[in-house]
Design a protein around this motif. Structure first.
Motif, short mmCIF file in Angstrom:
data_model
loop_
_atom_site.label_atom_id
_atom_site.label_comp_id
_atom_site.label_asym_id
_atom_site.label_seq_id
_atom_site.Cartn_x
_atom_site.Cartn_y
_atom_site.Cartn_z
N ASN A 137 0.83 -1.21 0.00
CA ASN A 137 0.00 0.00 0.00
C ASN A 137 0.86 1.26 0.00
O ASN A 137 0.49 2.26 -0.61
N ALA A 138 2.03 1.19 0.62
CA ALA A 138 2.96 2.32 0.55
C ALA A 138 3.49 2.50 -0.87
O ALA A 138 3.77 3.62 -1.30
N LEU A 139 3.60 1.40 -1.61
CA LEU A 139 4.04 1.46 -3.00
C LEU A 139 3.07 2.32 -3.82
O LEU A 139 3.49 3.16 -4.62
N LYS A 140 1.78 2.14 -3.58
CA LYS A 140 0.77 2.97 -4.25
C LYS A 140 0.93 4.42 -3.80
O LYS A 140 0.93 5.33 -4.63
N ALA A 141 1.12 4.64 -2.51
CA ALA A 141 1.24 5.99 -1.97
C ALA A 141 2.54 6.68 -2.38
O ALA A 141 2.62 7.91 -2.37
N SER A 142 3.56 5.91 -2.76
CA SER A 142 4.85 6.50 -3.13
C SER A 142 4.80 7.23 -4.47
O SER A 142 5.71 7.99 -4.78
N GLU A 143 3.75 6.97 -5.25
CA GLU A 143 3.57 7.60 -6.55
C GLU A 143 4.83 7.47 -7.41
O GLU A 143 5.46 8.45 -7.81
N GLY A 144 5.20 6.21 -7.65
CA GLY A 144 6.37 5.93 -8.48
C GLY A 144 7.68 6.30 -7.80
O GLY A 144 8.62 6.72 -8.46
N PHE A 145 7.73 6.12 -6.51
CA PHE A 145 8.90 6.44 -5.69
C PHE A 145 9.25 7.93 -5.72
O PHE A 145 10.40 8.31 -5.51
N SER A 146 8.25 8.77 -5.95
CA SER A 146 8.50 10.21 -5.95
C SER A 146 8.28 10.85 -4.58
O SER A 146 8.60 12.02 -4.39
N LYS A 147 7.74 10.10 -3.63
CA LYS A 147 7.53 10.58 -2.26
C LYS A 147 8.41 9.78 -1.31
O LYS A 147 8.33 8.54 -1.28
N LEU A 148 9.25 10.47 -0.54
CA LEU A 148 10.27 9.81 0.28
C LEU A 148 9.68 8.91 1.36
O LEU A 148 10.09 7.76 1.49
N GLY A 149 8.73 9.40 2.15
CA GLY A 149 8.20 8.62 3.27
C GLY A 149 7.63 7.27 2.84
O GLY A 149 8.05 6.22 3.32
N PRO A 150 6.66 7.29 1.91
CA PRO A 150 6.12 6.00 1.45
C PRO A 150 7.18 5.12 0.78
O PRO A 150 7.14 3.90 0.91
N SER A 151 8.13 5.73 0.08
CA SER A 151 9.19 4.96 -0.58
C SER A 151 10.04 4.22 0.44
O SER A 151 10.41 3.06 0.24
N LEU A 152 10.34 4.88 1.56
CA LEU A 152 11.10 4.23 2.63
C LEU A 152 10.31 3.10 3.27
O LEU A 152 10.87 2.06 3.63
N LEU A 153 8.98 3.29 3.40
CA LEU A 153 8.11 2.22 3.92
C LEU A 153 8.13 1.00 2.99
O LEU A 153 8.11 -0.13 3.45
N VAL A 154 8.14 1.24 1.69
CA VAL A 154 8.20 0.15 0.72
C VAL A 154 9.47 -0.67 0.93
O VAL A 154 9.42 -1.89 1.08
N ILE A 155 10.60 0.01 0.96
CA ILE A 155 11.89 -0.67 1.10
C ILE A 155 11.98 -1.41 2.43
O ILE A 155 12.32 -2.60 2.48
N GLY A 156 11.65 -0.73 3.51
CA GLY A 156 11.70 -1.36 4.83
C GLY A 156 10.69 -2.48 4.99
O GLY A 156 11.00 -3.54 5.55
#
Length: 109
Positions: free
Chosen positions: A18-37
């Protein structure tokens, strides 16, 4: 203990996807970090699960429940609609996971 690790793996996958969706193609740092972690935690926990549960069964439970929970969270958080076919299909997945978890002799209970 394997089921605790499996539960953590499923929850981490739901958060990460769900963070992947929120990251908007890894353009948002917070959700992108949630995806990786989240995915790192998911696969670490799955590696622990596979010490006790056969890979096919662990994957069936992880993927099945993860898919259903991701769809439910996406419906709530992202207002994605689930039609009757999706709901019925997910009900079959839940029943299948239940049958595997409770009745399969290939898994230690």
């Amino acid at each position: 203990m394997a089921y605790l690790w499996l539960t953590i793996a499923i929850i981490a996958e739901v958060v990460a996807t769900n963070a992947l969706k929120a990251s908007e193609g890894f353009s948002k740092l917070g959700p992108s970090l949630l995806v990786i972690g989240g995915y790192a935690l998911t696969f670490y926990c799955l590696s622990l699960v596979l010490k006790a549960i056969p890979v096919g069964l662990a994957y069936a439970i992880w993927a099945g429940l993860g898919m259903v929970l991701i769809a439910i969270v996406a419906a709530i958080v992202f207002d994605q609609k689930l039609d009757i076919a999706a709901v019925v299909g997910m009900a079959f997945i839940i029943v299948g996971v239940f049958i595997i978890s409770v009745f399969s002799k290939a898994i230690s209970h």
